[in-house]
Write an enzyme that holds these catalytic residues in place. Structure first.
Site, mmCIF file in Angstrom:
data_model
loop_
_atom_site.group_PDB
_atom_site.id
_atom_site.type_symbol
_atom_site.label_atom_id
_atom_site.label_comp_id
_atom_site.label_asym_id
_atom_site.label_seq_id
_atom_site.Cartn_x
_atom_site.Cartn_y
_atom_site.Cartn_z
ATOM 1 N N LYS A 1 -23.092 51.952 -6.742
ATOM 2 C CA LYS A 1 -23.782 51.790 -5.560
ATOM 3 C C LYS A 1 -24.661 52.992 -5.161
ATOM 4 O O LYS A 1 -25.610 52.714 -4.386
ATOM 5 C CB LYS A 1 -22.710 51.529 -4.300
ATOM 6 N N LYS A 60 -20.545 41.133 -12.871
ATOM 7 C CA LYS A 60 -19.682 40.608 -11.716
ATOM 8 C C LYS A 60 -20.473 39.877 -10.666
ATOM 9 O O LYS A 60 -21.772 40.335 -10.181
ATOM 10 C CB LYS A 60 -18.841 41.566 -11.049
ATOM 11 N N LYS A 105 -22.249 40.249 -3.996
ATOM 12 C CA LYS A 105 -23.217 40.045 -2.555
ATOM 13 C C LYS A 105 -24.383 40.709 -2.538
ATOM 14 O O LYS A 105 -25.399 40.343 -2.075
ATOM 15 C CB LYS A 105 -22.340 40.625 -1.299
HETATM 16 N N1 AQP Z 1 -16.765 38.850 -8.395
HETATM 17 C C1 AQP Z 1 -15.660 38.726 -8.002
HETATM 18 N N2 AQP Z 1 -14.647 38.217 -8.649
HETATM 19 C C2 AQP Z 1 -13.590 38.486 -8.207
HETATM 20 N N3 AQP Z 1 -13.294 38.968 -7.121
HETATM 21 C C3 AQP Z 1 -14.308 39.653 -6.292
HETATM 22 N N4 AQP Z 1 -14.245 40.444 -5.364
HETATM 23 C C4 AQP Z 1 -15.552 40.820 -5.020
HETATM 24 N N5 AQP Z 1 -16.330 40.072 -5.913
HETATM 25 C C5 AQP Z 1 -15.390 39.604 -6.773
HETATM 26 C C6 AQP Z 1 -13.126 40.627 -4.382
HETATM 27 O O1 AQP Z 1 -13.549 40.191 -3.256
HETATM 28 C C7 AQP Z 1 -12.753 41.002 -2.131
HETATM 29 C C8 AQP Z 1 -13.678 41.281 -1.175
HETATM 30 O O2 AQP Z 1 -14.193 42.657 -1.291
HETATM 31 P P1 AQP Z 1 -15.583 43.228 -0.505
HETATM 32 O O3 AQP Z 1 -15.524 42.694 1.036
HETATM 33 O O4 AQP Z 1 -15.129 44.505 -0.427
HETATM 34 O O5 AQP Z 1 -16.490 42.617 -1.055
HETATM 35 P P2 AQP Z 1 -17.816 43.387 -1.300
HETATM 36 O O6 AQP Z 1 -18.071 44.603 -2.310
HETATM 37 O O7 AQP Z 1 -18.705 43.395 -0.406
HETATM 38 O O8 AQP Z 1 -18.583 42.202 -2.357
HETATM 39 P P3 AQP Z 1 -18.946 42.299 -3.541
HETATM 40 O O9 AQP Z 1 -19.654 41.052 -4.126
HETATM 41 O O10 AQP Z 1 -18.023 42.637 -4.606
HETATM 42 O O11 AQP Z 1 -20.345 42.988 -3.301
HETATM 43 P P4 AQP Z 1 -20.899 44.272 -4.308
HETATM 44 O O12 AQP Z 1 -20.493 43.889 -5.663
HETATM 45 O O13 AQP Z 1 -22.271 44.086 -3.629
HETATM 46 O O14 AQP Z 1 -20.278 45.362 -3.549
HETATM 47 C C9 AQP Z 1 -12.251 42.117 -2.936
HETATM 48 O O15 AQP Z 1 -10.627 41.816 -2.969
HETATM 49 C C10 AQP Z 1 -12.867 42.021 -4.316
HETATM 50 O O16 AQP Z 1 -12.101 42.685 -5.154
#
Ligand code: AQP
Length: 336
Positions: free
Chosen positions: A113, A199, A202
């Site tokens: 990030k 992966k 969001k």
């Molecule tokens: N791709 C995924 N597959 C399985 N589990 C996932 N989680 C996130 N992405 C995947 C799980 O979702 C939960 C929510 O986590 P969060 O609110 O911390 O999620 P985030 O980081 O805002 O969402 P993203 O999509 O992971 O965002 P980015 O990649 O943008 O940071 C957690 O239990 C996580 O493991």
């Protein structure tokens, strides 16, 4: 016998996608009857990356409503908002002072990030896993159901708890319970629709890379139609076919079919035949969640009452842990 405790949460940032659902929330729903559960909307985590103050409150409602729409049952689970329980911030500060900086600098999610954010990385982003440790440890959680991407943060939580117990507690009276990650194999890592080696996320700038829980059937049709595939004839689970693995895996989860059943059904298919099947399975799985979500969102006063009750229950547990930690660290308390 007292039930074991579970704690988990999702950030109110962006749209929840099927990775968040299959990696986390769906497992919470299935587990909830056997555990004592606390599910929070982790809004303090949401400002570790640039956020929009105009939408934070609404996004918080959305996540809480989605928890209910996905099947979180208030007879078994408590839903609350992280920032409503001030013990989270206070314990995070205390844990900050016992966490070595280099433990945080090693975190893969921070590195990824931080690269995306360039020069504007906040201390909060580095500190995110310590706040997460506070979230978990405050509730004496036995299990933390998360997706695979959170495994390293869970390991850090355990290390922080062990360090505090070692430094300020004793074997007979540990300060913190040491939590275990609960990562289900199926759905633990849902991959991007645009690149099966990344992966689903969001923060991916491409909407086409993910299916959101609230996408319309037309959105879902369009996204699956355009998703990346490979040119190999026949469909099967194979290490060198990341897109095929991901899409067949999704089909299996949404239809409730095993890997063997999916293999038997799809081994002679081409993408042209498979994609409409996956599309319909996805729409069928998401439609009832969306209908329930719409119903809940028309009743904000109901949601407020859920979150108010959740705050009270969460506070009653968190305040006891916080007092235990402050006593162990030697803080002055004034007797009434
Ligand atoms: N791709 C995924 N597959 C399985 N589990 C996932 N989680 C996130 N992405 C995947 C799980 O979702 C939960 C929510 O986590 P969060 O609110 O911390 O999620 P985030 O980081 O805002 O969402 P993203 O999509 O992971 O965002 P980015 O990649 O943008 O940071 C957690 O239990 C996580 O493991």
């Amino acid at each position: 016998m007292t039930k074991k405790r579970v704690l988990s949460g999702v950030q109110p940032t962006g749209n929840l996608h099927i990775g968040n659902y299959l990696g986390a929330i769906r497992n919470w729903v299935e587990l909830q009857y056997n555990y004592d559960n606390f599910f929070c909307v982790v809004d303090l985590h949401a400002i570790t990356v640039p956020h929009n103050p105009a939408t934070l409150a609404q996004d918080t409602y959305t996540i809480a409503a989605l928890y209910l729409a996905c099947g979180i049952d208030l007879n078994y689970s408590t839903i609350f908002v992280q920032s409503h329980v001030s013990a989270h911030s206070e314990l995070a500060w205390l844990l900050n002072c016992v966490t070595p900086l280099n433990w945080l600098e090693r975190m893969i999610q921070f590195k990824e990030k931080a690269i995306k954010q360039g020069d504007n990385v906040s201390v909060g982003l580095l500190d995110y896993p310590v706040l997460m440790a506070a979230d978990i440890l405050l509730y004496d959680a036995d299990q933390v159901p998360v997706g695979e991407d959170q495994k390293q943060h869970l390991e850090l939580t355990r290390n922080i708890a062990i360090a505090v117990n070692h430094k300020y507690g004793n074997e007979k009276n540990p300060i913190f319970k040491i939590p275990e990650p609960l990562i289900r194999k199926e759905g633990a890592r849902i991959m991007s629709l645009s690149d099966g080696s990344k992966k689903m996320s969001k923060s991916d700038p491409s909407e086409l890379s993910r299916i959101n829980l609230l996408d319309t059937p037309d959105d879902i049709r369009k996204k699956i139609k355009k998703c990346k595939t490979d040119p190999i004839m026949g469909l099967n689970f194979a290490d060198d076919r990341p897109e095929c693995n991901n899409l067949l895996g999704l089909y299996g989860i949404f239809t409730g079919k095993s890997q063997e059943e999916v293999t038997t059904e799809c081994s002679d298919m081409g993408w042209g035949k498979f994609k409409p099947l996956l599309t319909e399975a996805t729409i069928t799985a998401l439609t009832p969640i969306q209908a329930k979500y719409q119903e809940i969102m028309t009743e904000k006063s109901y949601l407020d009452s859920v979150l108010k009750e959740g705050k009270e229950k969460a506070e009653s547990v968190a305040s006891i842990t916080l007092k235990r930690v402050k006593d162990a660290l030697g803080y002055l308390t004034i007797k009434n």
